[in-house]
Design an enzyme around this catalytic site. Structure first.
Site, PDB file in Angstrom:
ATOM      1  N   ASP A 161      -0.409  70.454  12.028  1.00 33.62           N
ATOM      2  CA  ASP A 161       0.503  70.161  10.823  1.00 33.62           C
ATOM      3  C   ASP A 161       0.528  71.524  10.135  1.00 33.62           C
ATOM      4  OD1 ASP A 161       0.657  67.666  11.628  1.00 33.62           O
ATOM      5  OD2 ASP A 161      -1.351  67.014  10.482  1.00 33.62           O
ATOM      6  N   LYS A 172      -4.481  83.879  20.209  1.00 36.52           N
ATOM      7  CA  LYS A 172      -5.093  82.718  19.719  1.00 36.52           C
ATOM      8  C   LYS A 172      -4.510  82.187  18.510  1.00 36.52           C
ATOM      9  CE  LYS A 172      -7.469  84.702  22.982  1.00 36.52           C
ATOM     10  NZ  LYS A 172      -8.667  85.527  22.650  1.00 36.52           N
ATOM     11  N   HIS A 203      -2.795  86.644  25.669  1.00 37.67           N
ATOM     12  CA  HIS A 203      -4.177  86.585  24.996  1.00 37.67           C
ATOM     13  C   HIS A 203      -4.177  86.216  23.570  1.00 37.67           C
ATOM     14  CE1 HIS A 203      -7.682  89.125  23.697  1.00 37.67           C
ATOM     15  NE2 HIS A 203      -8.104  88.580  24.865  1.00 37.67           N
TER      16      HIS A 203
END
Length: 524
Positions: free
Chosen positions: A191, A186, A184
């Site tokens: 870079d 995110k 889950h």
């Protein structure tokens, strides 16, 4: 499900000096919680909090100007595409899933790989969600051609929970099997910038699903989360392009640093813990935290053995810090008992800290109008909101529901934002020269952003990542204040009476479904 108000101090803090913090759901233990009893304030609340956090998570100090807060799905999508187009060395994306029709996003990644021969791309999603539609078009079939066309430069990985194996995996329908654990996280790194969010990568998260998105322009922080991302990739399935009906195959490379979770789930858990624990452990002698400046504390949850987020939340909400106010939000409202207890303890007498809790209206729940068991979820979350309000009777806390139109209708939005903002007392330096009204109307100085929904499921089943940010910078504090105001714009207060009305009250079928999921080892 909800602990009594008095349980927070007597139950949670009593356990902290015992080298671990245990909670009731599954008797799981949270690592890095040793000797974390909040210090009696001998310094400013911010410095005291930083000192406590230094004992459970690594600290990365940055300048407040390195944090950008995005407010809308469109702004998030535009920022992400711009970053990818201008990527020089690396792109790493950790998400629950990428929508199976997100051809523009994939084309943007493909264009970046084509134009820059030194660019490396690593994408991590969840295996259950990513292959749900197979052998039809799926997230896996969308991503697999990247691996086939850019061998050695584009790596696609899918994490599979070790909690769903054997007969249980065969019998539980695909539509609800994610209730047994997901990848889950995110993390959207390009870079030397990384976006922490609760948003996935699909059309609704780019158009009409409200979430939160913080951009950190910091090489140290981006490098840190890259290590988390690549470590999870090393214990995940490899997605390879195939000419079969599904368009892909999942393989378990010999080079992986843990055994296949479907064949050896217990060994997989132990290996995953040994790999990730060193990354989230604080240094033995961290530099003394400063009252001034901005500090970022990365937080991770890998059930059942690693959780630095729940101890961080309980520390941030500790009464000894003389908190002025707090705002808590979760799209899927089902706070872990310790979170609920901490919030209610703050808002009860004698200190009665004003608190605001934001959650999705049923009309802003992504499952609103769905068929089958998933269609019961909005009513289930209303039931959980009702239980919270009953526990909060007499407390200085307000529950507000977010709604902007209705799901499935033109202009209808869903709500997926999650976070915590805590306002601590201003330091004498900050108060100098400020008028009384300005001091009373101070802004948050502590903020959590990331993937977690702060639920028993988040801490007992899912792989989550986030960060707690503590700052004395007034410009960043005002950005957080404006973010809260933006989220509250579409909210209205809700009461027990409204949730007990016939059109909101959970039916016996909903309650039975909630009980059944819990009994077979799942969670909302």
């Amino acid at each position: 499900m909800i602990l009594p108000r008095t349980a927070f101090s007597s139950r949670v803090w009593r356990s902290l000096p015992k080298q671990r913090l245990c909670y009731r759901a599954g008797a799981r233990c949270l690592s890095n919680a040793a000797t974390l009893r909040p210090q009696i304030a001998t310094s400013s609340p911010r410095a005291s909090l930083k000192s406590d956090l230094d004992r459970i998570a690594p600290r990365i100090d940055i300048d407040a100007s390195q944090i950008q807060i995005l407010q809308s799905p469109e702004e998030f999508y535009s920022k992400l595409k711009t970053q990818i187009k201008h990527a020089r060395r690396r792109i790493y994306l950790s998400t629950l899933y990428i929508g199976k029709s997100e051809h523009e996003l994939i084309a943007t990644i493909r264009e970046a790989l084509t134009s820059n021969p030194v660019l490396r791309v690593s994408i991590l999603t969840d295996a259950l969600r990513g292959t749900r539609e197979s052998p039809q078009v799926s997230c896996a079939s969308l991503l697999a051609p990247l691996a086939g066309d850019f061998p050695g430069r584009a790596e696609i990985r899918m994490y599979h929970t070790p909690n769903l194996t054997g007969l249980r995996k065969i019998l539980i329908p695909k539509r609800i099997n994610e209730g047994w654990g997901l990848q889950h996280m995110k993390l959207y790194g390009v870079d030397d910038e990384v976006i922490l969010s609760g948003a996935n990568l699909s059309n609704d998260y780019f158009t009409n699903r409200q979430d939160r998105y913080h951009v950190f322009r910091s090489k140290n922080l981006t490098d840190y989360f890259a290590r988390i991302h690549h470590t999870v990739c090393s214990i995940s399935f490899l997605v390879e392009f195939s000419t079969n009906a599904a368009g892909h195959v999942l393989s378990w490379p010999e080079s992986n640093k843990a055994p296949d979770p479907l064949l050896a789930p217990a060994h997989h858990k132990a290996s995953a813990t040994s790999l990730l624990k060193p990354l989230i452990s604080p240094p033995s002698n961290p530099p003394k935290p400063s009252e001034n400046g901005t500090s970022v504390y990365p937080l991770l949850c890998l059930p059942p053995s690693i959780n630095t987020e729940l101890p961080a939340i309980t520390l941030a909400l500790a009464k000894q810090r003389q908190i002025e106010r707090y705002t808590f939000t979760a799209g899927y409202f089902n706070p872990h008992p310790s979170v609920t207890s901490a919030l209610l303890s703050l808002s009860s007498a004698p200190q009665s800290v004003p608190g605001t809790v934001l959650t999705a209206s049923p009309h802003a729940n992504g499952f609103f109008g769905s068929k089958g068991i998933s269609g019961m979820l909005p009513a289930a979350y209303s039931r959980l909101s009702l239980l919270f309000l009953r526990a909060a009777r007499g407390n200085n806390v307000q529950l507000r529901e977010w709604r902007n139109g209705s799901v499935g209708r033109p202009g209808g939005w869903t709500y997926h934002a999650k976070g915590l903002w805590v306002t601590l007392p201003r330091s004498p330096v900050q108060e100098a020269g400020q008028g009384e009204a300005e001091v009373q109307d101070s802004a948050p100085s502590v903020n959590i952003v990331g993937s977690s929904n702060y639920t028993t499921r988040s801490y007992g089943l899912d792989l989550e990542v986030g960060a707690m940010v503590v700052t004395s910078d007034e410009q960043l504090q005002m950005k957080w204040k404006r973010e809260v105001a933006m989220l509250e714009q579409h909210t209205t207060p809700v009461t027990e009476q409204e949730l007990e009305a016939p059109d909101r009250k959970a039916s016996w079928k909903v309650r039975l479904a909630m009980w059944t999921v819990k009994m077979v080892g799942g969670a909302l």
